[in-house]
Enzyme design. Structure first.
Site, PDB file in Angstrom:
ATOM      1  N   HIS A 156       0.781  -1.297  -0.201  1.00 55.95           N
ATOM      2  CA  HIS A 156      -0.470  -0.025   0.018  1.00 55.95           C
ATOM      3  C   HIS A 156       0.536   0.658  -0.094  1.00 55.95           C
ATOM      4  CE1 HIS A 156      -3.023  -2.917   0.907  1.00 55.95           C
ATOM      5  NE2 HIS A 156      -2.743  -2.958   1.866  1.00 55.95           N
ATOM      6  N   SER A 279      16.213  17.219 -18.166  1.00 55.44           N
ATOM      7  CA  SER A 279      14.213  18.951 -17.884  1.00 55.44           C
ATOM      8  C   SER A 279      14.309  19.759 -18.748  1.00 55.44           C
ATOM      9  CB  SER A 279      13.751  19.030 -16.387  1.00 55.44           C
ATOM     10  OG  SER A 279      12.897  19.901 -16.603  1.00 55.44           O
TER      11      SER A 279
END
Length: 463
Positions: A156, A279
């Site tokens: 989870h 980037s």
């Protein structure tokens, strides 16, 4: 209207177009596959006396790529709806009177196109398996290398119990082994001749139809069948399913890499070279571009998969529209699977692993990742439920006070009069990885014992 070879520009293909799959499903290879079928049909008919040996030899000699004008072929196909009419006419133009009337004798368009497609899908799966071999070998090497690298197991999205990075890789490796089995099964399903004539009864082939079909299959390296599959497209669906679920398996690997390379985790990264994943505005960025491509490819393949069940709706003895959908989805999903494997190989062969960061992350949250381990350790002395309640209370205190679980556990145990039940040494992460080493060894052994498709196909051919 002039035939066109144009297609919408797809940026995905600019980054991830697998060269082998694109070649297998190229226009040239498609035509070559159709020519192979026509040539094999003529040879088989010549051997069975359906046409003369001389005519069969002449037809085989005319079924060559240089005899086909692509522009003329696709212009004709656009008008007729299918390429075989124009293909047969162009073959016939290179034959004298007599054998020119024996080209495509007794066959129907879909016989040739489906048999050609069977050759392409077979080659596609063989190429995917070859890539899978390289990927599996790389993952096996990494699993063995990091079989003792203890890291946080996560459920989870939260730290759960310790595991090893090798065991995490082993799970993916074993899934790829199962995908190899599915590829082999699909390969056997798709490499089937289609030679049953206009209505599926093969009446036009005459009394030697069974023998002709069997020989055509033999010449092409395909399996024979006594039942037509013009409108039974589960074979294609099996191909689509294998390609799509293979992409899904690789997306699981990619998703793990994306998560583990997050700044907050920083345990595993894709290979690096200058400006890889850079980037345009943030100089520090090294984005997981291969993983992102795989995830995007898998999403696309998953969407395409639904079309494969749709084409199975074709009715009676010939499709009315469903067949045309295959012309897009079959080559596309094969190329997607090959592209996903390309990127997965890049990751597997060049991944960067920070084992020190893995150790550091095990200490996050005050060592609460050891809660289950310490509960199990105490269960022998006080019973599981009492141990659970004690460790639960200690976990709450450690989290609230920002202390270490082991320290909080001794405090709570003393307060509850159970301090004497605690051992001098509380279990640590490397003590609590269970069968991790065995899992790695088993997955590697199973992978190494799997049979490459090329070897299995060669063995079957010898039989």
């Amino acid at each position: 209207m002039v035939a066109t070879h144009n297609a919408p520009f797809s940026m995905l293909w600019q980054f991830a177009g697998n060269a082998t799959q694109c070649e297998i499903y190229s226009a040239q290879n498609t035509i070559d596959s159709l020519l192979r079928v026509e040539a094999a049909l003529a040879q088989a008919q010549g051997e069975q006396g359906v046409i003369s040996v001389q005519d069969a030899t002449a037809i085989k000699g005319a079924c060559v790529a240089e005899n086909i004008d692509h522009d003329e072929l696709w212009a004709s196909a656009r008008n007729v709806g299918y390429p075989i009419f124009g293909l047969v006419r162009q073959i016939s133009e290179h034959l004298p009177e007599g054998p020119d009337g024996r080209v495509h004798y007794g066959a129907t368009t879909q016989d040739i196109m489906d048999s050609g497609l069977a050759l392409q899908m077979s080659a596609s799966l063989e190429a995917l398996d070859a890539q899978l071999q390289r990927l599996g070998d790389a993952l096996a090497t990494q699993a063995d290398r990091y079989k003792d690298a203890v890291m946080a197991g996560r459920t989870h999205a939260q730290q759960a119990v310790p595991t090893t990075f090798g065991a995490s890789i082993a799970v993916v490796l074993d899934e790829l082994r199962r995908q190899r089995e599915r590829i082999a099964s699909a390969h056997e399903s798709v490499r089937v001749i289609s030679m049953f004539g206009a209505g599926g009864t093969n009446a036009a082939q005459g009394p030697h139809s069974i023998q002709v079909r069997g020989r055509v299959a033999e010449l092409l390296g395909l399996r024979d069948t006594d039942v037509p599959w013009h409108v039974d497209r589960d074979r294609l669906s099996e191909y689509g399913f294998v390609c799509a679920t293979l992409c899904g398996s690789l997306a699981k690997l990619a998703r793990d890499i994306v998560d583990l390379s997050r700044t907050e985790i920083g345990e595993v990264f894709e290979p690096f070279n200058e400006h890889r994943g850079a980037s345009s505005t943030m100089p520090q960025k090294v984005n997981p571009i291969s993983s992102e491509l795989i995830i995007g490819i898998s999403a696309s393949a998953s969407a395409l998969l639904s079309a494969f069940t749709r084409i199975q709706e074709a009715g009676h003895q010939r499709a009315a529209g469903e067949w045309q959908a295959e012309w897009l989805i079959v080559p596309t999903i094969g190329a997607l699977a090959g592209s996903a494997l390309d990127e997965a190989i890049v990751i597997a062969e060049g991944m960067r692993v920070d084992t020190e960061r893995m150790k550091a992350n095990l200490r996050l949250d005050g060592g609460l990742i050891m809660a289950e381990a310490q509960m199990i350790q105490l269960a022998d002395h006080m019973g599981r439920e009492h141990a659970h309640d004690l460790v639960y209370a200690a976990s709450e205190r450690a989290r609230a006070q920002g202390t270490v679980l082991g320290e909080a556990l001794r405090e709570v145990a003393d307060e509850q009069g159970k301090g004497q039940l605690l051992p001098d040494h509380l279990v640590v992460p490397q003590d609590y990885v269970g069968e991790a080493s065995h899992i790695v060894e088993t997955a590697i052994s199973n992978w190494q014992g799997s049979t490459p498709l090329a070897a299995a196909t060669e063995h079957a051919a010898r039989r």
